[in-house]
Scaffold this motif. Sequence first.
Motif, mmCIF file in Angstrom:
data_model
loop_
_atom_site.group_PDB
_atom_site.id
_atom_site.type_symbol
_atom_site.label_atom_id
_atom_site.label_comp_id
_atom_site.label_asym_id
_atom_site.label_seq_id
_atom_site.Cartn_x
_atom_site.Cartn_y
_atom_site.Cartn_z
ATOM 1 N N ARG A 112 -8.312 -7.946 21.842
ATOM 2 C CA ARG A 112 -9.462 -7.233 22.380
ATOM 3 C C ARG A 112 -10.669 -8.121 22.637
ATOM 4 N NH1 ARG A 112 -9.871 -2.204 18.275
ATOM 5 N NH2 ARG A 112 -9.682 -3.929 16.798
ATOM 6 N N THR A 113 -10.647 -9.358 22.198
ATOM 7 C CA THR A 113 -11.759 -10.255 22.505
ATOM 8 C C THR A 113 -11.952 -10.278 24.022
ATOM 9 O OG1 THR A 113 -11.467 -11.623 20.553
ATOM 10 C CG2 THR A 113 -12.536 -12.657 22.435
ATOM 11 N N GLY A 120 -16.072 -11.106 20.609
ATOM 12 C CA GLY A 120 -14.881 -10.705 19.874
ATOM 13 C C GLY A 120 -14.730 -11.487 18.589
ATOM 14 N N GLN A 121 -13.567 -11.315 17.990
ATOM 15 C CA GLN A 121 -13.294 -11.956 16.699
ATOM 16 C C GLN A 121 -11.862 -12.478 16.680
ATOM 17 O OE1 GLN A 121 -13.439 -9.265 13.375
ATOM 18 N NE2 GLN A 121 -12.850 -10.813 11.877
ATOM 19 N N LYS A 122 -11.699 -13.690 16.157
ATOM 20 C CA LYS A 122 -10.388 -14.274 15.920
ATOM 21 C C LYS A 122 -10.228 -14.519 14.418
ATOM 22 C CE LYS A 122 -9.234 -14.566 20.283
ATOM 23 N NZ LYS A 122 -8.087 -13.832 20.862
ATOM 24 N N ILE A 163 -18.717 -18.958 11.994
ATOM 25 C CA ILE A 163 -17.466 -19.258 11.287
ATOM 26 C C ILE A 163 -17.595 -18.836 9.834
ATOM 27 C CG2 ILE A 163 -15.905 -21.090 10.534
ATOM 28 C CD1 ILE A 163 -16.764 -22.651 13.032
ATOM 29 N N LYS A 164 -16.690 -17.997 9.384
ATOM 30 C CA LYS A 164 -16.641 -17.591 7.977
ATOM 31 C C LYS A 164 -15.283 -18.017 7.418
ATOM 32 C CE LYS A 164 -19.867 -13.709 8.289
ATOM 33 N NZ LYS A 164 -20.096 -12.265 7.994
ATOM 34 N N THR A 165 -15.317 -18.974 6.514
ATOM 35 C CA THR A 165 -14.075 -19.566 6.020
ATOM 36 C C THR A 165 -13.532 -18.818 4.809
ATOM 37 O OG1 THR A 165 -15.232 -21.126 4.596
ATOM 38 C CG2 THR A 165 -14.774 -21.828 6.853
ATOM 39 N N SER A 166 -12.249 -18.956 4.629
ATOM 40 C CA SER A 166 -11.557 -18.434 3.447
ATOM 41 C C SER A 166 -10.592 -19.503 2.955
ATOM 42 C CB SER A 166 -10.771 -17.165 3.786
ATOM 43 O OG SER A 166 -11.616 -16.127 4.215
ATOM 44 N N THR A 167 -10.417 -19.560 1.638
ATOM 45 C CA THR A 167 -9.447 -20.487 1.068
ATOM 46 C C THR A 167 -8.065 -19.853 1.133
ATOM 47 O OG1 THR A 167 -11.081 -21.444 -0.427
ATOM 48 C CG2 THR A 167 -8.770 -21.767 -0.998
ATOM 49 N N THR A 168 -7.110 -20.603 1.629
ATOM 50 C CA THR A 168 -5.753 -20.089 1.734
ATOM 51 C C THR A 168 -5.031 -20.242 0.400
ATOM 52 O OG1 THR A 168 -4.773 -22.201 2.349
ATOM 53 C CG2 THR A 168 -5.688 -20.876 4.130
ATOM 54 N N MET A 169 -3.952 -19.512 0.250
ATOM 55 C CA MET A 169 -3.200 -19.585 -0.992
ATOM 56 C C MET A 169 -2.487 -20.921 -1.155
ATOM 57 S SD MET A 169 0.239 -17.319 -0.562
ATOM 58 C CE MET A 169 0.785 -17.846 -2.167
ATOM 59 N N TYR A 203 -17.371 -14.474 17.960
ATOM 60 C CA TYR A 203 -17.951 -14.901 19.224
ATOM 61 C C TYR A 203 -18.914 -13.813 19.688
ATOM 62 C CZ TYR A 203 -14.054 -18.194 19.129
ATOM 63 O OH TYR A 203 -13.165 -19.178 18.763
ATOM 64 N N ASP A 204 -20.204 -14.081 19.603
ATOM 65 C CA ASP A 204 -21.239 -13.100 19.937
ATOM 66 C C ASP A 204 -22.031 -13.609 21.137
ATOM 67 O OD1 ASP A 204 -20.692 -11.341 17.731
ATOM 68 O OD2 ASP A 204 -21.631 -12.842 16.441
ATOM 69 N N ASN A 205 -21.727 -13.033 22.303
ATOM 70 C CA ASN A 205 -22.392 -13.440 23.540
ATOM 71 C C ASN A 205 -22.341 -14.956 23.730
ATOM 72 O OD1 ASN A 205 -23.130 -10.811 24.396
ATOM 73 N ND2 ASN A 205 -24.870 -10.845 22.978
ATOM 74 N N VAL A 206 -21.171 -15.501 23.524
ATOM 75 C CA VAL A 206 -20.975 -16.942 23.698
ATOM 76 C C VAL A 206 -20.880 -17.236 25.195
ATOM 77 C CG1 VAL A 206 -19.437 -18.891 23.281
ATOM 78 C CG2 VAL A 206 -19.865 -17.204 21.470
ATOM 79 N N ARG A 207 -21.813 -18.022 25.687
ATOM 80 C CA ARG A 207 -21.891 -18.302 27.115
ATOM 81 C C ARG A 207 -21.103 -19.576 27.445
ATOM 82 N NH1 ARG A 207 -25.418 -16.629 31.358
ATOM 83 N NH2 ARG A 207 -24.638 -17.674 33.252
#
Length: 744
Positions: free
Chosen positions: A490-491, A508-510, A552-558, A568-572
């Motif tokens: 949907r992005t 959108g968001q990935k 960018i919001k990071t997460s630690t993987t297992m 992505y907010d109004n990325v031109r």
Amino acid sequence: MNERTFPSDEERGLLRDAVRRLLERHWPVDQAVELSRSGTAVRAQWKLLAEQGVAALGTDPAEGGMREIVLVIEELGRAASPAPVLSAALLNLLRLDERDTPLAAMRGGDACVVLAMDGADAAPALTWADNRISGEIAYVEAAHAATHFALLVPGPAVVFVQANAEGVHLDATPAMGTQGLYRLRLDGVAGVHRPLPAGAPRDLAAWSRLGLSGRAWGAAQRAFELVVDYAKIRRQFGQAIGSFQAIQHKLANVHIALQGLQLCNANAALQYDLGTAQWHWFSAAAWSLAGSNLRLAMLEIQHTFGAIGYSEEHEAPRHFKQVHLDVLRHGGGRRAREELAAFFLDGDGGTLPEYDLGVAGNAFRQEVRAWLAENWAGQQREAHEKLSFKKREYNKEFAHALGRTGWVGLSWPRRFGGQERSALEQIAFVEEIERVDAPRVGAPVQAAILQVYGTPEQQERLLPEILRGEAIYGMGYSEPDAGSDLASMRTRAERVHDEKGDGWLINGQKIWTTTYWGDYMLLAARTDPDAKPRHAGLSLFIVPMDTPGITIKTSTTMYGGSFANVFYDNVRLPADAIVGEVNGGWKALTGALATERGLIGGGIVMKVARAFELLCAHVRTAEAHGRPLRDDALVRDRIGDLAAQIEAGRQMMMHCASQVDGGETPLQDAAVSKVYSGELMERFGEAALDILGMVATLGEGSPGAILRGRIEQNLRHALMWAISIGTNEIQRSLIAQRGLGLPR
């Protein structure tokens, strides 16, 4: 490469077709069981096969070596024929003194000679004294059709006796519900004695195992073809059962198992024909796989047939029985696994045999190995290996050094600065990189897309950065509520025309983006929300990651690494950020994923191979409960099993490479390789924990951690490969629908 001349692939194809036609005419499917009970019918078929030259296979490699022997025996397996082709081939390969023996008559079809081996590799149960043979031997196949028997006696030697000689007795020994095996008793029977060449007993067992593996594969493959056709027409609940995901995935698993064994059988036969020193190793790996892969495959085939497959009037039961009878001979897979374990664990141990990658591939392997010894060694490598797993994925200094070699563009066309090297040379490169645990460099999928779909300006500006090892790309595909369903993303990317000029606005968001820290993102976005079908409205963009509006919001993987949710907010983006045509991203995207799966399957199995060799090195010196760990029978069995599984994965890698070098895009086979290798990594991780116990769970930084915690980290990391680049469930559906032709 060996300089001997062998039959060509085309000639082998003609041989297969000729044998199959002969069997279809003279050994019809609906009469195979009844015909097998008649010694006269078996001898008649043997005569026909001999007239085709089959009885002479093994006498001259130029006319037919091990590959041709296995090919013909596969066809006998398909036809459920007990004709003693394997016996003849084994006797031909022994190169015996033929005086006063029935060997010449055998090749002409006038003698039907059965080599009586109980298949257990036990000491001969027969004695030879005063020119007479005595004793008994079990599990003799086609004994009722034999005009002569060839028997192994101490010495070692072969003794030939006439089947109708005084003192020869046969007792039928039904097994697995069949009537084809006999116990042969000999009471002082006169015979012709011929000593075996040096090393023959070991070779004889390896030859026989390879032939039996081929016959069992042929039987299983025939049953598989039948069940695939059945799944296309058998209807339940108003639709063909082949459209059910459960059936598709079951049959995809069978296909993967059969392909892995077929490739290993073919390679073992090739290695014998070439006279390579380690052909026994390849034969043992194939035999180990035969026992595990084929028995499981036959169970799944019977499950799919359901009750119809229970009837003895159906073909499936005879193939089920043949497979089980064949793969249990010669000690079954257990004996082969012990041979493999001895190779890796005894003495100083061995490593997985290197493949012959051709003149160019072998030379390049040595070139890369020498370069790495200079550029990824000493303090630089030691310092990198002391980093946490999270920080070891990329090394800027190494990337730039590798970039100066031009090897980032191994497969690129020369017009883009690449080297246009073969797939085999690429395998040589990746093997050497994995062997020294070097970090990754480049962006192969993104580069491939730019080369095909990029504008000349994009190619001129972006490709040199990748080639020099200076640019790292992420891939922005997955989204919440979409995952592997790319058509549901949907992005949005909207075309804008304002005071800033022409461009694109991304919103959108990935999720699960692993290389979020790279310089660029290859981003998939929807440019037509009303497109029918949905995948028709997607486009691809190159997004510099320092563009305003990206969060960018990071997460630690297992597995100790990290991934990110990227907003992505109004990325031109400028108008020329799009790669390819508007709404044309699906073709580029799916092509890239297919390419990446082909690369990933081989890359994963090489990672497993490296971890396996490190595990074996540790087991060779470790102790458990005051005893050497390598002496534990269960440990040895697991090591042997893992070695065979890894060999199947390596053969899948080589199979994909050969298709690429032949100008083909191996979509289905790439999926097979990706599924198998990803799950192999998981199986390896679990097996390593079983072998080593709790100490293997200690992670990096823990006192006493094995290999700095690499064992347990490998398992945690393995989970990603069953999901990444399209889940294995999606890949199984692709294999079933595109590879096997099952309905969607």
